[in-house]
Scaffold this motif. Structure first.
Motif, PDB file in Angstrom:
ATOM      1  N   PRO A 193      33.245   6.071 104.494  1.00 57.71           N
ATOM      2  CA  PRO A 193      32.037   5.271 104.310  1.00 57.71           C
ATOM      3  C   PRO A 193      31.939   4.164 105.357  1.00 57.71           C
ATOM      4  O   PRO A 193      32.947   3.573 105.737  1.00 57.71           O
ATOM      5  N   ASP A 194      30.725   3.888 105.796  1.00 57.29           N
ATOM      6  CA  ASP A 194      30.461   2.776 106.706  1.00 57.29           C
ATOM      7  C   ASP A 194      30.018   1.609 105.826  1.00 57.29           C
ATOM      8  O   ASP A 194      28.854   1.499 105.451  1.00 57.29           O
ATOM      9  N   PHE A 195      30.981   0.752 105.453  1.00 62.11           N
ATOM     10  CA  PHE A 195      30.694  -0.322 104.513  1.00 62.11           C
ATOM     11  C   PHE A 195      29.681  -1.319 105.060  1.00 62.11           C
ATOM     12  O   PHE A 195      28.843  -1.830 104.323  1.00 62.11           O
ATOM     13  N   GLU A 196      29.753  -1.578 106.350  1.00 59.37           N
ATOM     14  CA  GLU A 196      28.819  -2.530 106.956  1.00 59.37           C
ATOM     15  C   GLU A 196      27.388  -1.999 106.859  1.00 59.37           C
ATOM     16  O   GLU A 196      26.477  -2.725 106.447  1.00 59.37           O
ATOM     17  N   ALA A 197      27.183  -0.740 107.217  1.00 59.34           N
ATOM     18  CA  ALA A 197      25.842  -0.144 107.148  1.00 59.34           C
ATOM     19  C   ALA A 197      25.356  -0.069 105.706  1.00 59.34           C
ATOM     20  O   ALA A 197      24.180  -0.343 105.418  1.00 59.34           O
ATOM     21  N   GLY A 217      26.999   6.950 101.944  1.00 59.41           N
ATOM     22  CA  GLY A 217      27.019   8.230 102.652  1.00 59.41           C
ATOM     23  C   GLY A 217      27.956   9.236 102.016  1.00 59.41           C
ATOM     24  O   GLY A 217      28.457  10.139 102.680  1.00 59.41           O
ATOM     25  N   LEU A 218      28.199   9.094 100.707  1.00 60.25           N
ATOM     26  CA  LEU A 218      29.090  10.012 100.011  1.00 60.25           C
ATOM     27  C   LEU A 218      28.327  11.269  99.619  1.00 60.25           C
ATOM     28  O   LEU A 218      27.203  11.184  99.135  1.00 60.25           O
ATOM     29  N   PRO A 219      28.941  12.440  99.807  1.00 58.27           N
ATOM     30  CA  PRO A 219      28.262  13.684  99.429  1.00 58.27           C
ATOM     31  C   PRO A 219      28.150  13.788  97.912  1.00 58.27           C
ATOM     32  O   PRO A 219      28.936  13.204  97.173  1.00 58.27           O
ATOM     33  N   GLU A 220      27.145  14.539  97.464  1.00 57.92           N
ATOM     34  CA  GLU A 220      26.935  14.700  96.026  1.00 57.92           C
ATOM     35  C   GLU A 220      28.047  15.515  95.383  1.00 57.92           C
ATOM     36  O   GLU A 220      28.378  15.311  94.224  1.00 57.92           O
ATOM     37  N   THR A 221      28.600  16.472  96.118  1.00 56.41           N
ATOM     38  CA  THR A 221      29.693  17.285  95.598  1.00 56.41           C
ATOM     39  C   THR A 221      30.894  17.152  96.524  1.00 56.41           C
ATOM     40  O   THR A 221      30.754  16.788  97.698  1.00 56.41           O
ATOM     41  N   ARG A 222      32.069  17.455  95.987  1.00 54.05           N
ATOM     42  CA  ARG A 222      33.288  17.391  96.793  1.00 54.05           C
ATOM     43  C   ARG A 222      33.244  18.454  97.874  1.00 54.05           C
ATOM     44  O   ARG A 222      32.784  19.569  97.631  1.00 54.05           O
ATOM     45  N   PRO A 223      33.724  18.136  99.069  1.00 49.82           N
ATOM     46  CA  PRO A 223      33.751  19.129 100.144  1.00 49.82           C
ATOM     47  C   PRO A 223      34.613  20.327  99.766  1.00 49.82           C
ATOM     48  O   PRO A 223      35.572  20.209  99.015  1.00 49.82           O
ATOM     49  N   GLU A 224      34.255  21.480 100.300  1.00 48.55           N
ATOM     50  CA  GLU A 224      34.984  22.728 100.045  1.00 48.55           C
ATOM     51  C   GLU A 224      36.187  22.844 100.974  1.00 48.55           C
ATOM     52  O   GLU A 224      36.266  22.177 102.001  1.00 48.55           O
ATOM     53  N   ASN A 225      37.108  23.702 100.612  1.00 48.87           N
ATOM     54  CA  ASN A 225      38.243  24.084 101.452  1.00 48.87           C
ATOM     55  C   ASN A 225      39.096  22.901 101.903  1.00 48.87           C
ATOM     56  O   ASN A 225      39.656  22.922 102.988  1.00 48.87           O
ATOM     57  N   GLY A 226      39.180  21.856 101.113  1.00 43.27           N
ATOM     58  CA  GLY A 226      40.032  20.725 101.454  1.00 43.27           C
ATOM     59  C   GLY A 226      39.527  19.864 102.592  1.00 43.27           C
ATOM     60  O   GLY A 226      40.269  19.050 103.116  1.00 43.27           O
ATOM     61  N   GLU A 227      38.266  20.042 103.003  1.00 44.84           N
ATOM     62  CA  GLU A 227      37.719  19.210 104.074  1.00 44.84           C
ATOM     63  C   GLU A 227      37.618  17.774 103.583  1.00 44.84           C
ATOM     64  O   GLU A 227      37.422  17.513 102.401  1.00 44.84           O
TER      65      GLU A 227
END
Length: 188
Positions: free
Chosen positions: A152-156, A137-147
């Motif tokens: 990650p849900d390792f089990e899922a 569930g990692l985004p393709e790009t880094r979040p903006e504005n320090g968000e």
């Protein structure tokens, strides 16, 4: 007069003994609370969370404290209701201050921790890096504005990849029980 003194003594004695007993119980309770807080601190990696010493960091970097806080986006007042401030963009702050990102993090006392090697983990698991990142569930790009990105849900992710959670974490280099505050990932 003697009866009055005896009566007073009979009344005062239990009061004094009771007061001493209450003080002792109160001290024992307070000590138990301190021990519980110390155990909780030890479980969290042995360190209390503390704010960086901005004055010392600014001095080390050769900038003003206000310039450092502005570059990091540190709010004037702490957020209320337990909200966390946005994560600072160290790269942008370092560029604004004219220092290296590594020097900025070192001055602030930010622990170094390497990110998992997703490419190596994917190869180890026999999948593509994109498949691994999507499952986590990692985004393709880094979040903006320090968000902060979602955790990650390792089990899922493990279920989606048809492997165990332990296998997934081992491939990512995450120790059993997760990282403790300040712990660094070792290079494999």
């Amino acid at each position: 007069m003697i009866n009055f003194r005896r009566t007073l003594l009979l009344i005062a004695t239990p009061l004094v003994i009771g007061s001493v007993g209450l003080v002792s119980v109160n001290r024992a309770t307070a000590q138990a609370d301190i021990n519980v807080k110390q155990e909780q601190t030890e479980k969290m990696g042995g360190r209390k969370h503390k704010r960086p010493d901005f004055a010392a960091a600014a001095s080390e970097l050769g900038v003003t404290e206000d310039a450092l806080k502005t570059a990091l986006g540190v709010p004037e007042t702490r957020p209320e209701n337990g909200e966390r401030p946005p994560r600072p963009d160290f790269e942008a702050a370092a560029n604004e201050l004219g220092v290296t990102e590594e020097a900025l993090k070192q001055a602030l006392g930010v622990p170094r921790r390497q990110r998992p090697d997703f490419e190596a983990a994917a190869t180890q698991l026999g999948i593509t890096e994109a498949t691994l990142k999507t499952a986590l569930g990692l985004p393709e790009t880094r979040p903006e504005n320090g968000e902060r990105p979602p955790r990650p849900d390792f089990e899922a992710a493990a279920n989606q990849l048809s492997i165990t959670e332990a296998e997934l974490k081992a491939a990512l280099g995450i120790p059993e029980g997760g990282f403790q505050r300040g712990q660094q990932q070792s290079n494999q």
